[in-house]
Design a protein around this motif. Structure first.
Motif, PDB file in Angstrom:
ATOM      1  N   PHE A 588      62.324  68.641  54.306  1.00 36.67           N
ATOM      2  CA  PHE A 588      62.244  70.105  54.538  1.00 36.67           C
ATOM      3  C   PHE A 588      63.552  70.971  54.181  1.00 36.67           C
ATOM      4  O   PHE A 588      63.786  72.009  53.824  1.00 36.67           O
ATOM      5  CB  PHE A 588      61.691  70.764  55.629  1.00 36.67           C
ATOM      6  N   ASP A 589      64.538  70.036  54.578  1.00 35.71           N
ATOM      7  CA  ASP A 589      65.864  70.504  54.591  1.00 35.71           C
ATOM      8  C   ASP A 589      66.768  69.910  53.357  1.00 35.71           C
ATOM      9  O   ASP A 589      67.956  70.339  53.358  1.00 35.71           O
ATOM     10  CB  ASP A 589      66.680  70.451  55.718  1.00 35.71           C
ATOM     11  N   GLN A 590      66.288  68.981  52.779  1.00 39.73           N
ATOM     12  CA  GLN A 590      66.953  68.175  51.577  1.00 39.73           C
ATOM     13  C   GLN A 590      68.426  67.614  52.381  1.00 39.73           C
ATOM     14  O   GLN A 590      69.430  67.570  51.558  1.00 39.73           O
ATOM     15  CB  GLN A 590      67.323  68.964  50.655  1.00 39.73           C
ATOM     16  N   LYS A 591      68.091  67.113  53.743  1.00 40.67           N
ATOM     17  CA  LYS A 591      69.443  66.654  54.583  1.00 40.67           C
ATOM     18  C   LYS A 591      69.351  65.082  54.657  1.00 40.67           C
ATOM     19  O   LYS A 591      68.254  64.788  55.069  1.00 40.67           O
ATOM     20  CB  LYS A 591      69.333  67.297  55.670  1.00 40.67           C
ATOM     21  N   LEU A 592      70.391  64.350  54.073  1.00 36.88           N
ATOM     22  CA  LEU A 592      70.591  63.151  54.381  1.00 36.88           C
ATOM     23  C   LEU A 592      71.745  63.241  55.413  1.00 36.88           C
ATOM     24  O   LEU A 592      72.667  63.901  55.536  1.00 36.88           O
ATOM     25  CB  LEU A 592      71.011  62.348  53.247  1.00 36.88           C
ATOM     26  N   TYR A 593      71.516  61.916  56.439  1.00 39.50           N
ATOM     27  CA  TYR A 593      72.392  61.626  57.572  1.00 39.50           C
ATOM     28  C   TYR A 593      73.026  60.227  57.524  1.00 39.50           C
ATOM     29  O   TYR A 593      72.572  59.267  57.180  1.00 39.50           O
ATOM     30  CB  TYR A 593      71.797  61.607  58.947  1.00 39.50           C
ATOM     31  N   THR A 594      74.527  60.349  57.858  1.00 36.08           N
ATOM     32  CA  THR A 594      75.291  58.919  58.262  1.00 36.08           C
ATOM     33  C   THR A 594      74.713  58.680  59.751  1.00 36.08           C
ATOM     34  O   THR A 594      74.067  59.490  60.535  1.00 36.08           O
ATOM     35  CB  THR A 594      76.554  59.004  58.185  1.00 36.08           C
ATOM     36  N   ILE A 595      75.242  57.374  60.086  1.00 37.16           N
ATOM     37  CA  ILE A 595      74.775  57.078  61.542  1.00 37.16           C
ATOM     38  C   ILE A 595      75.630  58.139  62.441  1.00 37.16           C
ATOM     39  O   ILE A 595      75.154  58.742  63.469  1.00 37.16           O
ATOM     40  CB  ILE A 595      75.519  55.657  61.955  1.00 37.16           C
ATOM     41  N   GLU A 596      76.779  58.467  62.151  1.00 37.88           N
ATOM     42  CA  GLU A 596      77.409  59.469  62.982  1.00 37.88           C
ATOM     43  C   GLU A 596      76.916  60.736  62.978  1.00 37.88           C
ATOM     44  O   GLU A 596      76.815  61.409  63.937  1.00 37.88           O
ATOM     45  CB  GLU A 596      79.016  59.397  62.318  1.00 37.88           C
ATOM     46  N   SER A 597      76.648  61.307  61.721  1.00 43.26           N
ATOM     47  CA  SER A 597      76.295  62.711  61.528  1.00 43.26           C
ATOM     48  C   SER A 597      74.636  62.960  62.453  1.00 43.26           C
ATOM     49  O   SER A 597      74.648  63.991  62.813  1.00 43.26           O
ATOM     50  CB  SER A 597      76.231  63.262  60.245  1.00 43.26           C
ATOM     51  N   PHE A 598      73.943  61.852  62.211  1.00 47.11           N
ATOM     52  CA  PHE A 598      72.444  61.918  62.795  1.00 47.11           C
ATOM     53  C   PHE A 598      72.575  61.964  64.403  1.00 47.11           C
ATOM     54  O   PHE A 598      72.192  62.550  65.238  1.00 47.11           O
ATOM     55  CB  PHE A 598      71.636  60.656  62.637  1.00 47.11           C
ATOM     56  N   SER A 599      73.752  61.023  64.933  1.00 47.84           N
ATOM     57  CA  SER A 599      73.976  60.951  66.530  1.00 47.84           C
ATOM     58  C   SER A 599      74.424  62.163  66.902  1.00 47.84           C
ATOM     59  O   SER A 599      74.253  62.649  67.883  1.00 47.84           O
ATOM     60  CB  SER A 599      74.988  59.750  66.770  1.00 47.84           C
ATOM     61  N   GLU A 600      75.407  63.015  66.214  1.00 49.65           N
ATOM     62  CA  GLU A 600      76.016  63.987  66.753  1.00 49.65           C
ATOM     63  C   GLU A 600      74.937  65.272  66.647  1.00 49.65           C
ATOM     64  O   GLU A 600      74.850  66.144  67.408  1.00 49.65           O
ATOM     65  CB  GLU A 600      77.131  64.605  65.762  1.00 49.65           C
ATOM     66  N   ALA A 601      73.859  65.185  65.808  1.00 48.31           N
ATOM     67  CA  ALA A 601      73.047  66.206  65.355  1.00 48.31           C
ATOM     68  C   ALA A 601      71.944  66.061  66.539  1.00 48.31           C
ATOM     69  O   ALA A 601      71.474  67.093  67.049  1.00 48.31           O
ATOM     70  CB  ALA A 601      72.206  66.228  64.160  1.00 48.31           C
ATOM     71  N   TYR A 602      71.613  64.795  67.159  1.00 44.43           N
ATOM     72  CA  TYR A 602      70.534  64.745  68.080  1.00 44.43           C
ATOM     73  C   TYR A 602      70.806  64.158  69.399  1.00 44.43           C
ATOM     74  O   TYR A 602      70.093  63.818  70.196  1.00 44.43           O
ATOM     75  CB  TYR A 602      69.299  63.885  67.256  1.00 44.43           C
ATOM     76  N   GLU A 603      71.994  64.396  69.628  1.00 49.06           N
ATOM     77  CA  GLU A 603      72.385  63.939  70.897  1.00 49.06           C
ATOM     78  C   GLU A 603      71.829  64.909  72.045  1.00 49.06           C
ATOM     79  O   GLU A 603      71.492  66.064  72.042  1.00 49.06           O
ATOM     80  CB  GLU A 603      74.169  64.121  71.294  1.00 49.06           C
ATOM     81  N   ASP A 604      71.092  63.927  72.794  1.00 58.06           N
ATOM     82  CA  ASP A 604      70.324  64.790  74.037  1.00 58.06           C
ATOM     83  C   ASP A 604      69.101  65.710  73.729  1.00 58.06           C
ATOM     84  O   ASP A 604      68.756  66.658  74.335  1.00 58.06           O
ATOM     85  CB  ASP A 604      71.217  65.699  74.957  1.00 58.06           C
ATOM     86  N   ILE A 605      68.840  65.346  72.557  1.00 56.97           N
ATOM     87  CA  ILE A 605      67.638  66.080  71.847  1.00 56.97           C
ATOM     88  C   ILE A 605      66.536  65.452  71.613  1.00 56.97           C
ATOM     89  O   ILE A 605      66.501  64.114  71.482  1.00 56.97           O
ATOM     90  CB  ILE A 605      68.007  66.854  70.574  1.00 56.97           C
TER      91      ILE A 605
END
Length: 706
Positions: A588-605
């Motif tokens: 839906f957002d055409q977004k890919l993550y690295t391990i670091e960026s995914f962890s930052e984006a979904y911390e405590d979510i």
């Protein structure tokens, strides 16, 4: 020797300066007389108003050049001790100052001549700090001229001395410094009548030091004025024994002038017309060093078969004059556990395997839990009505007291303890936690609890001083935090986990750690370290319905099995959540993550936890084949993830964007771009390997991955 007088049309009126001096010498008594609801601090006295309501707006300086000066911050009024007396008594210092002086002199009992010592007085009353009668001592003279003293205990209603005997004139010596100890009530009262702080002990020259409560004299300068005879010398030796444990600031003994007759005492000095204050300032005094060191031979130690003192908390968890440190991590339940333990000890009831010899008096300096949450916690503790009834007045707890245990803090706590335990001192003094009241002194205070010198200062000059002020035989309990250490270190020596300086561990007599293996688990393990007895076997406890109970370690697998099922379910949820988020954000957002960026984006979510937790879950899923890597640029943005070891994260069926339906033809138009992995993480080595078939997904050991 007659007192000087000023001409205020009253030839019998003592001088203004003499009356003021007497008022200031007895300032604590004056203020308690004027304001029964007031509060005594170390340097000032506080009250709400001149009408005597409780509060802090009116403050009176207690010492120094400004002693007796006051100011009401609400009304703006103020003045000296005469202005204060006049305002409360309804007098006027401007219109009728002699009336103010007469009123003060009448209350002080000052007359134009030195007070005579009445041979008729036969009764002396010992009171607590508030003035409540504790013991009345009556003197009778036999036909042979021998004196007999008959005590009456107001608490028990019996003609006998109490087991622990108070000092005479406790209200007067509460904050007085220095204090004179005379031999007998008559001599003490003569000095008191002159405005000189004095006291004596119950029982005369042959009193029992072990049964006398000297704690009100802790930290003070003390002068002993004995009778001029052999009995007086013996009296001094008895006092030295009794004062040894309370650590007065200094101790001196008056050496009677050589021309004085045998048995000459303080009362005789007044009858002789001496200027007592000048006499005290000039008479030779012998300084006594109380520090005493002893060594005992092997034969003495083995031959001593006297009974061991009762443990305060058996078996040997807390001994008289001992120190117990209870440690635990935040949220481990150490404060709740400690309150439960103390409440049962105050009720005289066993708690787990621990028992008191009798209902104990307990004071808890609690600096963490606010009043409403403190009462809520106690009400949920599951205490029986019998325990509440028995412990009700034996334990006193402060709600989140905000102070440092420095010089001022010691005075505040000392006064509070005396207020709550007027008849007998507490058996146990608790500080919970150390960190919130810690004071490392002027030299090491800024270094905090992690410095050995600061910790030793706190233990010796704060905690021990408080004990000496209150009850040298009291047990101390300190509640303290623990730090994180590895499981291997904890298994090898759990007490390495205590926070702060190592000097704390070398100082205490016993330690107890409350360890919670997992935040989601109810079971706590208790670990013990005893210096004064055989070790206590580690225990496992759990709180059920507000009550702490011991459980059999053999039941742990059953408890852990239930817990394991909960963990397995949570791992399944986190597994699915991570994969779903990677898929949806790409689609839906055409977004890919690295391990670091995914962890930052979904911390405590979505309940995924911290960044560290998320990274660990991704690492496991990569090792099991659920997540692979894209080490080439982003198919749409052409951005690379070259800083990341593994590149972008890829899951099965991942695509950027989604297919759409052509509204004219109804056909599906392929717009989505498939995202295929180029590499994967090798489960064994953790290294990055190139994929052989980007369309093939093989999952290894699914249950472990979950």
């Amino acid at each position: 020797m007659p007192l000087k007088t000023l001409d205020y049309n009253d030839p019998d009126l003592p001088s203004r300066d003499e009356i003021k001096a007497a008022m200031l010498v007895r300032l604590p008594e004056v203020l308690r007389h004027l304001f029964p609801n007031g509060r005594q601090q170390k340097r000032e006295f506080q009250i709400g108003s001149l009408q005597g309501e409780k509060g802090q707006s009116l403050k009176i300086t207690m010492s120094g050049d400004k002693a007796g000066l006051w100011h009401d911050f609400d009304s703006g009024h103020g003045g000296d001790i005469f202005d204060l007396w006049a305002a409360v008594k309804g007098l006027d210092t401007q219109l009728d100052f002699p009336a103010v002086l007469r009123s003060c002199a009448d209350w002080l009992g000052i007359s134009p001549v030195m007070p005579s010592v009445s041979p008729e007085r036969r009764e002396w009353i010992y009171t607590d700090v508030s003035g409540k009668s504790l013991v009345t001592v009556k003197r009778t003279d036999g036909a042979d001229g021998k004196k007999t003293f008959l005590p009456y205990d107001h608490v028990t209603g019996k003609h006998s001395m109490p087991e622990i005997r108070p000092l005479y004139n406790l209200p007067g010596i509460a904050i007085a410094d220095p204090v004179i100890i005379t031999e007998g009530e008559k001599c003490a009262q003569v000095l008191i009548d002159l405005g000189i702080p004095a006291t004596t002990v119950m029982g005369g020259a042959n009193f029992d030091p072990a049964k006398t409560d000297f704690s009100p004299l802790a930290g003070k300068d003390i002068i002993i004025w004995p009778d001029n005879d052999k009995a007086g010398q013996d009296y001094v030796e008895h006092l030295k024994t009794g004062l040894q444990s309370i650590k007065p600031r200094s101790l001196r003994v008056i050496i009677p002038p050589a021309d004085k007759p045998e048995k000459w005492d303080a009362a005789n000095a007044v009858q002789d017309g001496l200027n007592i204050q000048a006499f005290l300032n000039s008479v030779p005094q012998s300084k006594i060093h109380l520090q005493r060191y002893e060594a005992f031979s092997l034969a003495e130690l083995i031959a001593d078969k006297s009974p061991m003192p009762d443990d305060l908390i058996a078996p040997r968890l807390l001994t008289p004059s001992g120190m117990l440190v209870i440690g635990g991590a935040p949220k481990s339940g150490k404060s709740d556990f400690t309150l439960s333990l103390l409440t049962h000890m105050a009720a005289g009831q066993p708690f787990l395997k621990f028992t008191p010899p009798r209902p104990l008096r307990v004071f808890v300096l609690q600096a963490e839990i606010q009043y409403d949450y403190l009462r809520e916690r106690l009400q949920k503790m599951g205490l029986s009505e019998d325990a509440i009834q028995k412990a009700g007045q034996n334990i006193h707890i402060t709600p989140q007291l905000k102070l440092l245990l420095n010089d001022d803090g010691l005075e505040i706590i000392k006064d509070l303890i005396h207020e709550k335990f007027p008849d007998a001192p507490p058996d146990i003094i608790v500080i919970d936690p150390i960190r919130n009241v810690f004071d490392g002194g002027p030299d090491f205070g800024n270094l905090g609890e992690n410095d050995n010198n600061a910790m030793l200062f706190f233990l010796q000059q704060r905690v021990e001083m408080l004990r000496d002020m209150i009850n040298p035989r009291a047990g101390i309990i300190l509640v303290h935090h623990t730090k994180k250490i590895s499981k291997a270190m904890f298994k090898d020596d759990p007490f390495q986990a205590l926070s702060g300086a190592s000097s704390l561990r070398s100082y205490y007599t016993s330690g107890m750690l409350i360890f919670r293996p997992d935040e989601a688990e109810d079971v706590r393990s208790l670990h013990f370290e005893l210096r004064n007895g055989p070790g206590i076997v580690n225990m496992h406890v759990v709180k059920r319905g507000g009550v702490w109970t011991e459980i059999d370690p053999d039941t742990q697998p059953l408890i852990r099995q239930d817990y394991s099922n909960k963990l397995k379910s949570e791992r399944h949820r986190q597994h699915d959540q991570i994969l779903q988020r990677l898929l949806e954000d790409a689609q839906f957002d055409q977004k890919l993550y690295t391990i670091e960026s995914f962890s930052e984006a979904y911390e405590d979510i979505d309940g995924l936890g911290s960044q560290t937790t998320i990274k660990k879950r991704i690492s496991v899923l990569m090792g099991k084949g659920y997540i692979k890597c894209l080490k080439t640029p982003h198919p749409l943005t052409k951005q690379t993830a070259e800083r990341s070891k593994y590149g972008y994260l890829v899951v099965e069926n991942m695509q950027l964007g989604q297919d759409e339906i052509d509204e004219d033809t109804g056909e599906i138009v392929t717009l989505a771009i498939a995202v295929l992995p180029t590499h994967y993480k090798d489960e064994g080595s953790g290294g990055v390997r190139q994929v052989e078939n980007a369309q093939s997904w093989v999952y290894h050991d699914e249950e472990k991955a979950r």
